[in-house]
Design a protein around this motif. Structure first.
Motif, PDB file in Angstrom:
ATOM      1  N   GLY A  77       0.723  -0.815   0.213  1.00  0.00           N
ATOM      2  CA  GLY A  77       0.425   0.063   0.269  1.00  0.00           C
ATOM      3  C   GLY A  77       1.134   1.328   0.047  1.00  0.00           C
ATOM      4  O   GLY A  77       0.088   2.161   0.484  1.00  0.00           O
ATOM      5  N   TRP A  78       1.971   1.294  -0.313  1.00  0.00           N
ATOM      6  CA  TRP A  78       2.759   2.375  -0.154  1.00  0.00           C
ATOM      7  C   TRP A  78       2.480   3.598  -1.452  1.00  0.00           C
ATOM      8  O   TRP A  78       2.640   2.914  -2.596  1.00  0.00           O
ATOM      9  CB  TRP A  78       4.539   1.891  -0.988  1.00  0.00           C
ATOM     10  N   ASP A  79       2.466   4.177  -1.785  1.00  0.00           N
ATOM     11  CA  ASP A  79       2.186   5.707  -2.734  1.00  0.00           C
ATOM     12  C   ASP A  79       3.761   6.091  -3.525  1.00  0.00           C
ATOM     13  O   ASP A  79       3.848   7.059  -4.429  1.00  0.00           O
ATOM     14  CB  ASP A  79       1.525   6.507  -2.412  1.00  0.00           C
ATOM     15  N   ALA A  80       4.543   5.325  -2.987  1.00  0.00           N
ATOM     16  CA  ALA A  80       5.531   6.578  -3.476  1.00  0.00           C
ATOM     17  C   ALA A  80       6.304   5.191  -4.546  1.00  0.00           C
ATOM     18  O   ALA A  80       5.595   4.322  -5.629  1.00  0.00           O
ATOM     19  CB  ALA A  80       7.172   5.772  -2.036  1.00  0.00           C
ATOM     20  N   PRO A  81       6.903   5.691  -5.352  1.00  0.00           N
ATOM     21  CA  PRO A  81       7.752   5.468  -7.164  1.00  0.00           C
ATOM     22  C   PRO A  81       8.210   4.640  -6.503  1.00  0.00           C
ATOM     23  O   PRO A  81       8.810   3.747  -5.363  1.00  0.00           O
ATOM     24  CB  PRO A  81       8.885   6.113  -7.541  1.00  0.00           C
ATOM     25  N   ILE A  82       8.069   3.595  -7.194  1.00  0.00           N
ATOM     26  CA  ILE A  82       8.353   1.985  -7.280  1.00  0.00           C
ATOM     27  C   ILE A  82       9.896   1.911  -7.415  1.00  0.00           C
ATOM     28  O   ILE A  82       9.792   0.715  -6.812  1.00  0.00           O
ATOM     29  CB  ILE A  82       7.477   1.076  -8.759  1.00  0.00           C
ATOM     30  N   GLU A  83      10.394   2.273  -7.749  1.00  0.00           N
ATOM     31  CA  GLU A  83      11.473   2.271  -7.103  1.00  0.00           C
ATOM     32  C   GLU A  83      12.082   2.538  -5.935  1.00  0.00           C
ATOM     33  O   GLU A  83      12.821   1.593  -5.361  1.00  0.00           O
ATOM     34  CB  GLU A  83      12.876   3.135  -8.228  1.00  0.00           C
ATOM     35  N   GLN A  84      11.742   3.224  -5.167  1.00  0.00           N
ATOM     36  CA  GLN A  84      11.915   3.169  -4.341  1.00  0.00           C
ATOM     37  C   GLN A  84      11.040   2.334  -3.064  1.00  0.00           C
ATOM     38  O   GLN A  84      11.892   1.989  -2.575  1.00  0.00           O
ATOM     39  CB  GLN A  84      10.638   4.872  -3.641  1.00  0.00           C
ATOM     40  N   GLN A  85       9.352   2.028  -3.043  1.00  0.00           N
ATOM     41  CA  GLN A  85       9.589   0.660  -3.340  1.00  0.00           C
ATOM     42  C   GLN A  85      10.445  -0.590  -3.137  1.00  0.00           C
ATOM     43  O   GLN A  85      10.395  -0.956  -1.306  1.00  0.00           O
ATOM     44  CB  GLN A  85       8.076   0.777  -3.510  1.00  0.00           C
ATOM     45  N   TYR A  86      11.255  -0.885  -4.283  1.00  0.00           N
ATOM     46  CA  TYR A  86      11.651  -1.654  -3.941  1.00  0.00           C
ATOM     47  C   TYR A  86      13.129  -1.891  -3.573  1.00  0.00           C
ATOM     48  O   TYR A  86      13.047  -2.998  -2.600  1.00  0.00           O
ATOM     49  CB  TYR A  86      11.919  -2.672  -6.006  1.00  0.00           C
ATOM     50  N   VAL A  87      13.373  -0.179  -2.948  1.00  0.00           N
ATOM     51  CA  VAL A  87      14.753   0.244  -2.236  1.00  0.00           C
ATOM     52  C   VAL A  87      13.971  -0.106  -0.738  1.00  0.00           C
ATOM     53  O   VAL A  87      15.106  -0.908  -0.337  1.00  0.00           O
ATOM     54  CB  VAL A  87      15.203   1.537  -2.211  1.00  0.00           C
ATOM     55  N   TYR A  88      12.335  -0.221  -0.314  1.00  0.00           N
ATOM     56  CA  TYR A  88      12.047  -0.500   0.674  1.00  0.00           C
ATOM     57  C   TYR A  88      12.170  -1.867   1.097  1.00  0.00           C
ATOM     58  O   TYR A  88      12.606  -2.375   2.506  1.00  0.00           O
ATOM     59  CB  TYR A  88      10.582   0.250   0.663  1.00  0.00           C
ATOM     60  N   LEU A  89      12.115  -2.752  -0.060  1.00  0.00           N
ATOM     61  CA  LEU A  89      11.883  -3.756   0.316  1.00  0.00           C
ATOM     62  C   LEU A  89      13.080  -4.439   0.455  1.00  0.00           C
ATOM     63  O   LEU A  89      13.213  -5.174   1.466  1.00  0.00           O
ATOM     64  CB  LEU A  89      11.697  -4.822  -0.517  1.00  0.00           C
ATOM     65  N   VAL A  90      14.564  -4.325  -0.532  1.00  0.00           N
ATOM     66  CA  VAL A  90      16.405  -4.653   0.364  1.00  0.00           C
ATOM     67  C   VAL A  90      16.800  -4.233   1.574  1.00  0.00           C
ATOM     68  O   VAL A  90      17.356  -4.754   2.656  1.00  0.00           O
ATOM     69  CB  VAL A  90      16.833  -3.591  -1.265  1.00  0.00           C
ATOM     70  N   LEU A  91      15.518  -2.938   2.449  1.00  0.00           N
ATOM     71  CA  LEU A  91      16.545  -2.436   3.734  1.00  0.00           C
ATOM     72  C   LEU A  91      14.761  -3.174   4.262  1.00  0.00           C
ATOM     73  O   LEU A  91      15.280  -3.401   5.628  1.00  0.00           O
ATOM     74  CB  LEU A  91      15.926  -1.466   3.690  1.00  0.00           C
ATOM     75  N   LEU A  92      13.776  -4.180   3.483  1.00  0.00           N
ATOM     76  CA  LEU A  92      13.500  -5.289   4.916  1.00  0.00           C
ATOM     77  C   LEU A  92      14.152  -6.045   6.092  1.00  0.00           C
ATOM     78  O   LEU A  92      15.236  -6.315   5.697  1.00  0.00           O
ATOM     79  CB  LEU A  92      12.886  -5.786   4.483  1.00  0.00           C
ATOM     80  N   GLY A  93      13.883  -6.267   7.079  1.00  0.00           N
ATOM     81  CA  GLY A  93      14.317  -6.750   8.901  1.00  0.00           C
ATOM     82  C   GLY A  93      13.743  -7.259   9.173  1.00  0.00           C
ATOM     83  O   GLY A  93      12.147  -8.567   8.648  1.00  0.00           O
ATOM     84  N   ASP A  94      15.012  -8.718   8.210  1.00  0.00           N
ATOM     85  CA  ASP A  94      14.274 -10.240   8.711  1.00  0.00           C
ATOM     86  C   ASP A  94      15.547 -10.554   9.502  1.00  0.00           C
ATOM     87  O   ASP A  94      15.883  -9.863   9.994  1.00  0.00           O
ATOM     88  CB  ASP A  94      14.542 -10.625   7.164  1.00  0.00           C
ATOM     89  N   ILE A  95      15.429 -12.026  10.307  1.00  0.00           N
ATOM     90  CA  ILE A  95      15.387 -13.003  10.606  1.00  0.00           C
ATOM     91  C   ILE A  95      17.252 -12.493  10.862  1.00  0.00           C
ATOM     92  O   ILE A  95      17.839 -12.660  11.675  1.00  0.00           O
ATOM     93  CB  ILE A  95      15.273 -14.037  11.193  1.00  0.00           C
ATOM     94  N   LEU A  96      17.490 -12.338   9.674  1.00  0.00           N
ATOM     95  CA  LEU A  96      19.256 -12.698   9.439  1.00  0.00           C
ATOM     96  C   LEU A  96      19.853 -11.173  10.034  1.00  0.00           C
ATOM     97  O   LEU A  96      21.003 -11.496  10.229  1.00  0.00           O
ATOM     98  CB  LEU A  96      19.754 -12.475   7.840  1.00  0.00           C
ATOM     99  N   GLN A  97      19.024  -9.973   9.910  1.00  0.00           N
ATOM    100  CA  GLN A  97      19.301  -8.625   9.862  1.00  0.00           C
ATOM    101  C   GLN A  97      19.311  -8.470  11.374  1.00  0.00           C
ATOM    102  O   GLN A  97      20.345  -8.537  12.888  1.00  0.00           O
ATOM    103  CB  GLN A  97      18.606  -7.718   9.851  1.00  0.00           C
TER     104      GLN A  97
END
Length: 369
Positions: A112-132
């Motif tokens: 549900g993000w309103d940011a440009p698609i490129e920025q949305q995928y940058v957010y996904l790369v920064l997503l915090g998972d159990i490795l982080q």
């Protein structure tokens, strides 16, 4: 004898089972439709299995205390490596499908993000998972292992981490890089979504360290350790249950960002579960299933990354959250075999001993006569 060994078979088996379990859980979450996840018995049970993260983290804490690599430097080095491994895994999961044009259209829409698609995928790369989470936690717990020698002091720190987590959540500043670090620590929801913030999830690792220290003081007596774990677990459940069920808004508020009561409650049930598994596996002779689980345990980090990357890439082939439970069960079997195949290929490239090289017969040929 097992009682005199620093390694605990039960923990190896549980970590191995977590590898199989996470493939099952992640396949369901990515491919099953909402009805299959919430309205079928199998789907609901698999979603329930996904609440077992605390089991892995407490096991991690125990093995961290008894590991042969005890230096602070090794802990810090591995911590940074795990954080970067998590970012690399996210890049492979999300950016490779975009770069090569096989990312499903409906996947990004769920955020549900309103940011440009490129920025949305940058957010996904920064997503915090159990490795982080594991990596960031190692940057802290290495100091605890080095400077806190009393096991109850270790336990107190673990409980304090849980107690302050809700109060620290939401801290932000005006610098995106610092905000991302704060996001990983306290879940500020900026700039990326973090599933496992260090506060409170590091509490489970530190509680595991408490038992690891106790294990050492018991001269590596597994039976006494797990008996003490059972008693402690019962106390934790008794303390945590009223907090979770009466004051749930503050003490639970969802699985991924629980408060202090949720940590105590889940930690208690985790200790009881570990005691049950110990009782079931104590005295068991090693068989093929155990060897497979121990193989998974030794390769836990790499297999975690492999299965997530493969499952994420498959969205472009099989679709995202579109299938019934029967179809998903077939995909689960497919991804289990595919994950093992890729891991064994990695073993061959690294010239490590693959699982398939385990001999099914005794080494002494006379034993066959």
């Amino acid at each position: 004898m097992e009682q005199q060994s620093k390694r605990i078979l039960t923990l190896d088996l549980i970590k191995g089972m977590s590898v199989i379990g996470m493939i099952i859980i992640h396949t369901l979450l990515i491919y099953a439709n909402v009805k299959s996840q919430s309205e079928t018995a199998i789907g609901s049970f698999i979603v329930f299995l996904g609440r077992g993260t605390s089991i892995f983290l407490i096991c991690m804490g125990i093995t961290f205390m008894t590991s042969s690599h005890q230096s602070l430097t090794s802990s810090l080095k591995r911590g940074f490596l795990l954080v970067f491994a998590g970012l690399f895994m996210n890049f492979m999961k999300f950016m490779i499908p975009v770069i090569f044009g096989f990312a499903p259209d409906n996947f990004i829409q769920k955020y549900g993000w309103d940011a440009p698609i490129e920025q949305q995928y940058v957010y996904l790369v920064l997503l915090g998972d159990i490795l982080q989470l594991a990596g960031m936690s190692l940057l802290f717990v290495g100091f605890i292992r080095k400077y806190v020698t009393n096991k109850y002091g270790i336990l107190a720190i673990g409980l304090i981490v849980a107690l302050v987590s809700r109060e620290m959540s939401g801290i932000t500043v005006d610098y995106p890089v610092i905000n991302y670090i704060l996001d990983l620590l306290f879940n500020t929801n900026y700039p990326a979504y973090v599933y496992f913030p260090v506060f409170p999830w590091m509490s489970f690792i530190i509680i595991g360290m408490f038992f690891g220290k106790w294990f050492m003081e018991l001269n590596y007596n597994s039976s006494k350790l797990f008996r003490n774990m059972l008693y402690t677990g019962l106390v934790f459940v008794a303390l945590g249950a009223p907090l979770v069920f009466i004051y749930s808004d503050y003490n639970y508020n969802g699985f991924y960002h629980m408060g202090p009561g949720g940590v105590i409650y889940f930690a208690g049930w985790t200790m009881i579960f570990l005691w049950i598994i110990f009782r079931l596996t104590s005295g068991s002779k090693e068989n093929g299933w155990m060897r497979l689980l121990k193989y998974c345990s030794r390769n836990l980090t790499s297999m975690y990354m492999i299965q997530w990357i493969l499952i994420s890439w498959g969205k472009g082939i099989f679709g995202y959250r579109q299938h019934s439970i029967g179809y998903v069960l077939l995909l689960i079997v497919f991804y289990i075999f595919l994950t093992f195949a890729v891991q064994m290929l990695v073993d061959l490239i690294r010239k490590k001993k693959p699982f398939i090289s385990f001999r099914p017969f005794p080494a002494d040929k006379t034993a066959l006569k």
